[in-house]
Design an enzyme around this catalytic site. Structure first.
Site, mmCIF file in Angstrom:
data_model
loop_
_atom_site.group_PDB
_atom_site.id
_atom_site.type_symbol
_atom_site.label_atom_id
_atom_site.label_comp_id
_atom_site.label_asym_id
_atom_site.label_seq_id
_atom_site.Cartn_x
_atom_site.Cartn_y
_atom_site.Cartn_z
ATOM 1 N N GLY A 238 1.247 -1.190 -0.153
ATOM 2 C CA GLY A 238 -0.157 0.225 -0.076
ATOM 3 C C GLY A 238 0.867 1.494 0.397
ATOM 4 O O GLY A 238 2.028 1.111 0.523
ATOM 5 N N CYS A 239 -0.224 2.652 -0.386
ATOM 6 C CA CYS A 239 1.212 3.575 -0.178
ATOM 7 C C CYS A 239 1.669 4.066 0.484
ATOM 8 O O CYS A 239 2.969 4.361 1.155
ATOM 9 C CB CYS A 239 -0.150 4.408 -1.639
ATOM 10 N N TYR A 240 1.118 3.690 1.903
ATOM 11 C CA TYR A 240 1.038 4.486 3.643
ATOM 12 C C TYR A 240 1.805 3.404 4.121
ATOM 13 O O TYR A 240 2.925 3.630 4.103
ATOM 14 C CB TYR A 240 -0.182 4.587 4.295
#
Length: 346
Positions: free
Chosen positions: A149-151
């Site tokens: 995921g990005c986070y």
């Protein structure tokens, strides 16, 4: 040429895959899959692709696509790939999944946080968590990649060296993160309308964001024990970018040069992770449109804590760019192929 299929090509991450793959010398897009735009010209969905992509959108049949593609990117909602993946598909093509379906190894944790029943849990253990800088050797031989995921990508790259070396107490980690609106996807949502987000900033998913268990699990592997932490994301009125500011107690008293040497140990040979000079702190503008992750830190002598910072483009290093980086590793290509782009400015 590597034959590439994309399911979810009409979402933001899917379109970014298309944009980046157009500049990839070893890849050819053979399938632009979409649930909502079947038979419509791709350039009518994304006008930036006018005269660059002549193809029309096809459906989202992974079984059919597996017969045509060497690798399939699934830029789809949670539950799509987990609901249809089987051995027949994986015997014919490699799959890089941009959803969370195979990121979390604990099935009960995934089902609790995402509120859906996993349809193919037999592949969870096989799936390689595709954080390239950490799991490169595992990615090389994989059939199934769980693209991070990005986070989690930004958080992990900012914190990992210090947890791995035991320099911070992992039980004291607090992560404050901010993201542009593209992180919420292209679907129409009232909370993401211009009038709702402009001139405003807000916290969301407080103590409940779905990326929390992914961050905890991956940092836990680095620490060698289970980790529980606070993660609070915020929505800011910009198109792209993630900025992470993380805090933790130091386990030992070290100076700047000693901590900097730890970051250099892990990232000196990593093209896409840039450890910034002293007192130069990450900005989303300096990574926009690129696959770079900028990281740095500041020791707070007064509190005995350390502040760890990172910035990425959530659509590139946080999604499509990292997925292509994984593809390059899987097929033995130069890791930078199609990705050696300078960040855009302004």
């Amino acid at each position: 040429m590597i034959k590439v299929g994309i399911i979810g090509a009409t979402g933001y991450a899917g379109n970014e895959l298309v944009r980046l793959l157009l500049g990839h010398k070893e890849a050819e897009i053979v399938w632009l899959g979409s649930k909502s735009y079947v038979d419509k010209p791709y350039s009518s969905v994304y006008g930036n692709m006018f005269k660059l992509i002549d193809d029309v959108c096809k459906g989202d049949s992974l079984k059919e696509l597996a017969e045509e593609a060497d690798v399939v990117f699934t830029a789809t909602p949670q539950g799509f790939l987990g609901g249809i993946l089987d051995e027949d598909i994986l015997s014919k093509t490699k799959v890089i999944d941009l959803s969370a379906d195979f990121r979390i190894k604990d099935l009960a944790t995934y089902e609790a946080w995402y509120g859906i029943k996993h349809g193919s849990p037999q592949f969870i253990e096989e799936a390689v968590y595709g954080l390239c800088e950490i799991n490169r050797d595992k990615v090389k031989g994989a059939r199934l990649i769980a693209n991070p995921g990005c986070y989690p990508t930004c958080s992990f790259l900012s914190i990992y060296p210090l947890i791995k070396e035991g320099i911070i107490d992992p039980d004291t980690v607090i992560i404050d993160a901010k993201s542009g609106t593209s992180g919420a996807g292209r679907g129409a949502k009232t909370d993401n309308l211009y009038c709702e987000v402009n001139e405003s900033i807000k916290a969301y998913g407080v103590a409940s964001h779905r990326h929390t268990p992914e961050i905890e699990e991956q940092l836990g592997y680095a620490a060698g024990k289970k980790i529980t932490l606070n993660f609070t994301p915020h929505l800011v009125p910009m198109n792209r970018g993630i900025l992470v500011t993380a805090y933790a107690n130091m386990s030992k008293k070290l100076g700047y040069d000693e901590v900097k040497s730890v970051y250099d140990k892990y990232y000196d040979d990593e093209y896409f992770v840039r450890v910034l000079p002293m007192d130069v702190f990450p900005q989303t503008k300096w990574v926009e449109g690129s696959n770079f992750a900028d990281v740095n830190f500041k020791i707070d002598e007064r509190t005995g804590r350390i502040i760890m910072m990172g910035a990425i483009d959530n659509v590139v290093k946080g999604a499509a760019g990292q997925a292509i980086q994984n593809m390059n590793i899987m097929f033995g290509l130069d890791e930078k192929e199609g990705l050696a782009l300078a960040p855009m400015f302004p």
